[in-house]
Design a protein around this motif. Sequence first.
Motif, PDB file in Angstrom:
ATOM      1  N   LEU A   1      57.429  43.746  32.353  1.00 23.94           N
ATOM      2  CA  LEU A   1      57.071  44.385  31.087  1.00 23.94           C
ATOM      3  C   LEU A   1      56.573  43.339  30.090  1.00 23.94           C
ATOM      4  CD1 LEU A   1      57.058  47.063  29.600  1.00 23.94           C
ATOM      5  CD2 LEU A   1      59.471  46.698  29.039  1.00 23.94           C
ATOM      6  N   SER A   2      57.258  42.191  30.051  1.00 23.12           N
ATOM      7  CA  SER A   2      56.870  41.112  29.162  1.00 23.12           C
ATOM      8  C   SER A   2      55.463  40.615  29.508  1.00 23.12           C
ATOM      9  CB  SER A   2      57.889  39.981  29.282  1.00 23.12           C
ATOM     10  OG  SER A   2      57.471  38.868  28.558  1.00 23.12           O
ATOM     11  N   GLU A   3      55.199  40.518  30.811  1.00 21.05           N
ATOM     12  CA  GLU A   3      53.877  40.072  31.256  1.00 21.05           C
ATOM     13  C   GLU A   3      52.808  41.099  30.864  1.00 21.05           C
ATOM     14  OE1 GLU A   3      52.485  38.606  35.532  1.00 21.05           O
ATOM     15  OE2 GLU A   3      54.575  38.080  35.059  1.00 21.05           O
ATOM     16  N   TRP A   4      53.116  42.368  31.022  1.00 19.29           N
ATOM     17  CA  TRP A   4      52.175  43.417  30.620  1.00 19.29           C
ATOM     18  C   TRP A   4      51.859  43.312  29.126  1.00 19.29           C
ATOM     19  CZ3 TRP A   4      48.613  46.862  31.862  1.00 19.29           C
ATOM     20  CH2 TRP A   4      48.269  47.823  30.911  1.00 19.29           C
ATOM     21  N   LEU A   5      52.907  43.098  28.318  1.00 20.25           N
ATOM     22  CA  LEU A   5      52.701  43.035  26.875  1.00 20.25           C
ATOM     23  C   LEU A   5      51.772  41.877  26.517  1.00 20.25           C
ATOM     24  CD1 LEU A   5      56.232  43.870  25.434  1.00 20.25           C
ATOM     25  CD2 LEU A   5      54.123  45.135  24.970  1.00 20.25           C
ATOM     26  N   GLY A   6      52.020  40.711  27.117  1.00 22.28           N
ATOM     27  CA  GLY A   6      51.171  39.569  26.778  1.00 22.28           C
ATOM     28  C   GLY A   6      51.074  39.433  25.268  1.00 22.28           C
ATOM     29  N   ASP A   7      49.872  39.461  24.745  1.00 24.32           N
ATOM     30  CA  ASP A   7      49.688  39.338  23.286  1.00 24.32           C
ATOM     31  C   ASP A   7      49.587  40.691  22.594  1.00 24.32           C
ATOM     32  OD1 ASP A   7      49.727  36.568  23.436  1.00 24.32           O
ATOM     33  OD2 ASP A   7      47.568  36.481  23.886  1.00 24.32           O
TER      34      ASP A   7
ATOM     35  N   GLY B   1      54.180  42.140  44.608  1.00 21.38           N
ATOM     36  CA  GLY B   1      54.366  41.294  43.427  1.00 21.38           C
ATOM     37  C   GLY B   1      53.190  40.372  43.146  1.00 21.38           C
ATOM     38  N   SER B   2      52.164  40.438  43.987  1.00 26.52           N
ATOM     39  CA  SER B   2      51.023  39.516  43.820  1.00 26.52           C
ATOM     40  C   SER B   2      50.270  39.810  42.532  1.00 26.52           C
ATOM     41  CB  SER B   2      50.059  39.674  45.005  1.00 26.52           C
ATOM     42  OG  SER B   2      49.427  40.943  44.926  1.00 26.52           O
ATOM     43  N   ASP B   3      49.578  38.787  42.031  1.00 26.01           N
ATOM     44  CA  ASP B   3      48.783  38.971  40.809  1.00 26.01           C
ATOM     45  C   ASP B   3      47.737  40.063  41.004  1.00 26.01           C
ATOM     46  OD1 ASP B   3      50.249  37.012  39.627  1.00 26.01           O
ATOM     47  OD2 ASP B   3      48.709  35.455  39.750  1.00 26.01           O
ATOM     48  N   ALA B   4      47.133  40.075  42.191  1.00 24.86           N
ATOM     49  CA  ALA B   4      46.068  41.055  42.443  1.00 24.86           C
ATOM     50  C   ALA B   4      46.623  42.477  42.329  1.00 24.86           C
ATOM     51  CB  ALA B   4      45.474  40.830  43.835  1.00 24.86           C
ATOM     52  N   TYR B   5      47.787  42.718  42.954  1.00 29.09           N
ATOM     53  CA  TYR B   5      48.327  44.080  42.890  1.00 29.09           C
ATOM     54  C   TYR B   5      48.910  44.390  41.514  1.00 29.09           C
ATOM     55  CZ  TYR B   5      50.287  48.522  44.052  1.00 29.09           C
ATOM     56  OH  TYR B   5      50.571  49.869  44.043  1.00 29.09           O
ATOM     57  N   ARG B   6      49.465  43.391  40.856  1.00 29.91           N
ATOM     58  CA  ARG B   6      49.993  43.601  39.502  1.00 29.91           C
ATOM     59  C   ARG B   6      48.910  44.054  38.520  1.00 29.91           C
ATOM     60  NH1 ARG B   6      55.356  41.849  37.772  1.00 29.91           N
ATOM     61  NH2 ARG B   6      56.483  41.731  39.744  1.00 29.91           N
ATOM     62  N   ARG B   7      47.674  43.694  38.835  1.00 26.82           N
ATOM     63  CA  ARG B   7      46.590  44.171  37.964  1.00 26.82           C
ATOM     64  C   ARG B   7      46.388  45.676  38.128  1.00 26.82           C
ATOM     65  NH1 ARG B   7      44.616  38.843  38.637  1.00 26.82           N
ATOM     66  NH2 ARG B   7      43.619  39.307  40.625  1.00 26.82           N
ATOM     67  N   LYS B   8      46.771  46.218  39.269  1.00 26.03           N
ATOM     68  CA  LYS B   8      46.731  47.673  39.452  1.00 26.03           C
ATOM     69  C   LYS B   8      47.971  48.326  38.876  1.00 26.03           C
ATOM     70  CE  LYS B   8      44.127  47.988  43.720  1.00 26.03           C
ATOM     71  NZ  LYS B   8      42.850  48.194  42.998  1.00 26.03           N
ATOM     72  N   HIS B   9      49.125  47.703  39.112  1.00 27.32           N
ATOM     73  CA  HIS B   9      50.401  48.294  38.693  1.00 27.32           C
ATOM     74  C   HIS B   9      51.271  47.195  38.099  1.00 27.32           C
ATOM     75  CE1 HIS B   9      54.040  50.518  38.424  1.00 27.32           C
ATOM     76  NE2 HIS B   9      53.608  51.542  39.132  1.00 27.32           N
ATOM     77  N   PRO B  10      51.511  47.228  36.787  1.00 27.81           N
ATOM     78  CA  PRO B  10      52.237  46.130  36.111  1.00 27.81           C
ATOM     79  C   PRO B  10      53.611  45.862  36.718  1.00 27.81           C
ATOM     80  CG  PRO B  10      51.327  47.671  34.494  1.00 27.81           C
ATOM     81  CD  PRO B  10      51.070  48.266  35.840  1.00 27.81           C
ATOM     82  N   PHE B  11      54.254  46.877  37.318  1.00 28.52           N
ATOM     83  CA  PHE B  11      55.579  46.661  37.891  1.00 28.52           C
ATOM     84  C   PHE B  11      55.524  46.397  39.402  1.00 28.52           C
ATOM     85  CE2 PHE B  11      56.332  49.161  34.024  1.00 28.52           C
ATOM     86  CZ  PHE B  11      57.310  48.395  33.416  1.00 28.52           C
TER      87      PHE B  11
END
Lengths: 217, 217
Positions: B145-151, A47-57
């Motif tokens: 999903l909301s975070e991915w969408l952003g703007d 759930g970290s920001d770093a990994y979320r940049r690879k995989h949004p979920f």
Amino acid sequence: MNKIAVWGFAWVPPFAQGLVRDLRVRWALEEAGLSYESRWVGIEERGSDAYRRKHPFGLVPVLESDAGALIESGAIVYAIAEHCEALMPHDQRAKTLAWMFAALNTVELPVWNLFVIDLLHQDEAWAKLRRPGAVEEVKVRLSALSEWLGDRDYLLDGFTAADILMTTALRFIRHTDLLAEFPRLDAYVQRCEARPAFQAALRNQMADYAHNVPVAT
Amino acid sequence: MNKIAVWGFAWVPPFAQGLVRDLRVRWALEEAGLSYESRWVGIEERGSDAYRRKHPFGLVPVLESDAGALIESGAIVYAIAEHCEALMPHDQRAKTLAWMFAALNTVELPVWNLFVIDLLHQDEAWAKLRRPGAVEEVKVRLSALSEWLGDRDYLLDGFTAADILMTTALRFIRHTDLLAEFPRLDAYVQRCEARPAFQAALRNQMADYAHNVPVAT
């Protein structure tokens, strides 16, 4: 596709080993004769920001290659199969994709539901009450799938990417006897799992978990 | 693709109207400017041998055209999008398919689970016990999903086939206030549903149900 890396979890408990979805990608790569390296994210870091940049979920797998990064096991297996006639004949792409979605939606929805009940919530009151109905919903799908298979060895004319997804979806109920009630389906899964590419993929996933096994504290 | 027919259910109860998966196919066809005819199977006939020959799982939709028959809403929408640059830019196929699988697996699994609890089993004891956990699982996905969408206005650079599947998957929780907790996501769904092609698809599905409404006995 070159310089391939596949992201999976560094380690998962035994009940989940051999089920995590990077197995599908490893299997497809083995069938296609493509080499790759494993990359690991700790299950607590997903759930970290770093990994979320690879995989949004915050999930696995992610495929990285010189062609870019890709999420979702279904889409990754399709991308590999597009370059591998043995995994998806060129004139059978639409049908293969139909059975890939059948595996990851029509079949995986009820099968995953039973996995969640039995392996993640087994001690909860709702799970005990819900289980009989959930089993029936799985059987409806298994029965239809068994009928479709009939005397076929695979979902389509030969082994395809769809069999990778269907077999691995059905592995979510490996803890039950449900497949044995449908001998054709049971034989189908065994036939797919007997493939050297599946065996190599499973061996490599298990080797990664063995390498990363948590140290007792 | 010519002489297109889309199979859906002849009629479903109001709680399911606007949710049945042929809506996705109708929407994609409207976006692509392709005309089609509706074909209907009675919900009680879906398990018949005759219908099983069209769809091994006895489900809808099935797309029939001069290119053959195809099952699974995801695969059908992809097949339509392959011939329609506006639904899937040629150089964005892999990414679009990734988000199509994200919609029909990663998001639809928890969202469908809550739909089943609230609309199919609402009076059962297990459903009441399970609901809070199921809601949390939905929120985890909606938040990501909301975070991915952003703007962003859409999942990718412009509207694609993936938005058709994501929007229709999210409609399974239209009976809850969950989307409203994620204003960007809520606005996204409204943006997609405001498209004339969606409105036409929904109108046509509802018109079919009105045409086939069961006669009171």
